[in-house]
Design a protein around this motif. Sequence first.
Motif, PDB file in Angstrom:
ATOM      1  N   GLU A 164      -1.593   2.158  41.187  1.00  0.00           N
ATOM      2  CA  GLU A 164      -2.687   2.929  40.616  1.00  0.00           C
ATOM      3  C   GLU A 164      -3.914   2.093  40.258  1.00  0.00           C
ATOM      4  O   GLU A 164      -5.040   2.590  40.296  1.00  0.00           O
ATOM      5  N   HIS A 165      -3.704   0.841  39.910  1.00  0.00           N
ATOM      6  CA  HIS A 165      -4.814   0.055  39.346  1.00  0.00           C
ATOM      7  C   HIS A 165      -5.255  -1.138  40.180  1.00  0.00           C
ATOM      8  O   HIS A 165      -6.274  -1.742  39.869  1.00  0.00           O
ATOM      9  N   CYS A 166      -4.492  -1.493  41.221  1.00  0.00           N
ATOM     10  CA  CYS A 166      -4.824  -2.669  42.043  1.00  0.00           C
ATOM     11  C   CYS A 166      -5.157  -2.224  43.469  1.00  0.00           C
ATOM     12  O   CYS A 166      -4.392  -1.477  44.083  1.00  0.00           O
ATOM     13  N   LEU A 167      -6.256  -2.705  43.981  1.00  0.00           N
ATOM     14  CA  LEU A 167      -6.750  -2.273  45.293  1.00  0.00           C
ATOM     15  C   LEU A 167      -7.100  -3.499  46.120  1.00  0.00           C
ATOM     16  O   LEU A 167      -7.852  -4.373  45.672  1.00  0.00           O
ATOM     17  N   VAL A 168      -6.555  -3.568  47.331  1.00  0.00           N
ATOM     18  CA  VAL A 168      -6.789  -4.707  48.227  1.00  0.00           C
ATOM     19  C   VAL A 168      -7.662  -4.263  49.393  1.00  0.00           C
ATOM     20  O   VAL A 168      -7.308  -3.350  50.140  1.00  0.00           O
ATOM     21  N   ILE A 169      -8.807  -4.916  49.546  1.00  0.00           N
ATOM     22  CA  ILE A 169      -9.743  -4.596  50.617  1.00  0.00           C
ATOM     23  C   ILE A 169      -9.123  -4.960  51.969  1.00  0.00           C
ATOM     24  O   ILE A 169      -8.403  -5.955  52.076  1.00  0.00           O
ATOM     25  N   PRO A 170      -9.402  -4.177  53.034  1.00  0.00           N
ATOM     26  CA  PRO A 170      -8.775  -4.429  54.342  1.00  0.00           C
ATOM     27  C   PRO A 170      -8.967  -5.854  54.838  1.00  0.00           C
ATOM     28  O   PRO A 170     -10.002  -6.480  54.611  1.00  0.00           O
ATOM     29  N   PHE A 171      -7.938  -6.341  55.540  1.00  0.00           N
ATOM     30  CA  PHE A 171      -8.006  -7.659  56.170  1.00  0.00           C
ATOM     31  C   PHE A 171      -7.293  -7.579  57.515  1.00  0.00           C
ATOM     32  O   PHE A 171      -6.425  -6.738  57.733  1.00  0.00           O
TER      33      PHE A 171
END
Length: 208
Positions: A164-171
């Motif tokens: 819910e709180h952590c978001l990883v940008i595409p790689f």
Amino acid sequence: MPLYKSISPNSQTTVKIWKIDESYDDLMQSIQLRPESLKRVLGMKSELHQRGFLSVRCLLAEFGYQDSDLFYDEHGKPHLKDGKQISITHSFNFSAVIISDLISGIDIEKQRDKITIIAHKFIDYESDYLNEDDKHYIEKLTAIWCIKESLYKLFATPGLSFKEHCLVIPFSNNDNQTIAWIDYKTKKRRYNIYFFTFEGFTCAYAIF
């Protein structure tokens, strides 16, 4: 085995990784533990965990610290007496420590197929760019888990959710850097992420 790898992503930060080839006895003889640390390691039921704990103290020595320089707060987050930031991880036969002037967190995980079973517990936004048919799917899932675990370690706030709180940008498959965000209540923070694979493991570390 001596130090496996040392990385300095910037002038304020160093990561050191240890490959745990030594026996419990050899590791124990190479370091000096304060009484509470000795009690803790003797109380561990798994020799693998004992060796991981002791290898971290070997890494501290590589940085010029002793076991007595390390302490933990009420959330279990490690700290150094000189005020530098530290994060610790170990998985099977590898351990790692990051020490920095900047807020940072680190994680190592073995790449295993069973991570797909728990993917729904930590993946949300990231499902938009993940493909289960991608031959690198397990590797990417493991990287995302490591990234979110490193964020959890540095944020050290009860209630923080990977999903819910952590978001990883595409790689992409060839990348070794990305950006991640923590969006928790009134706090929204951006982190620089570094990650790499070695011997079937993934290591990721986050720096604020």
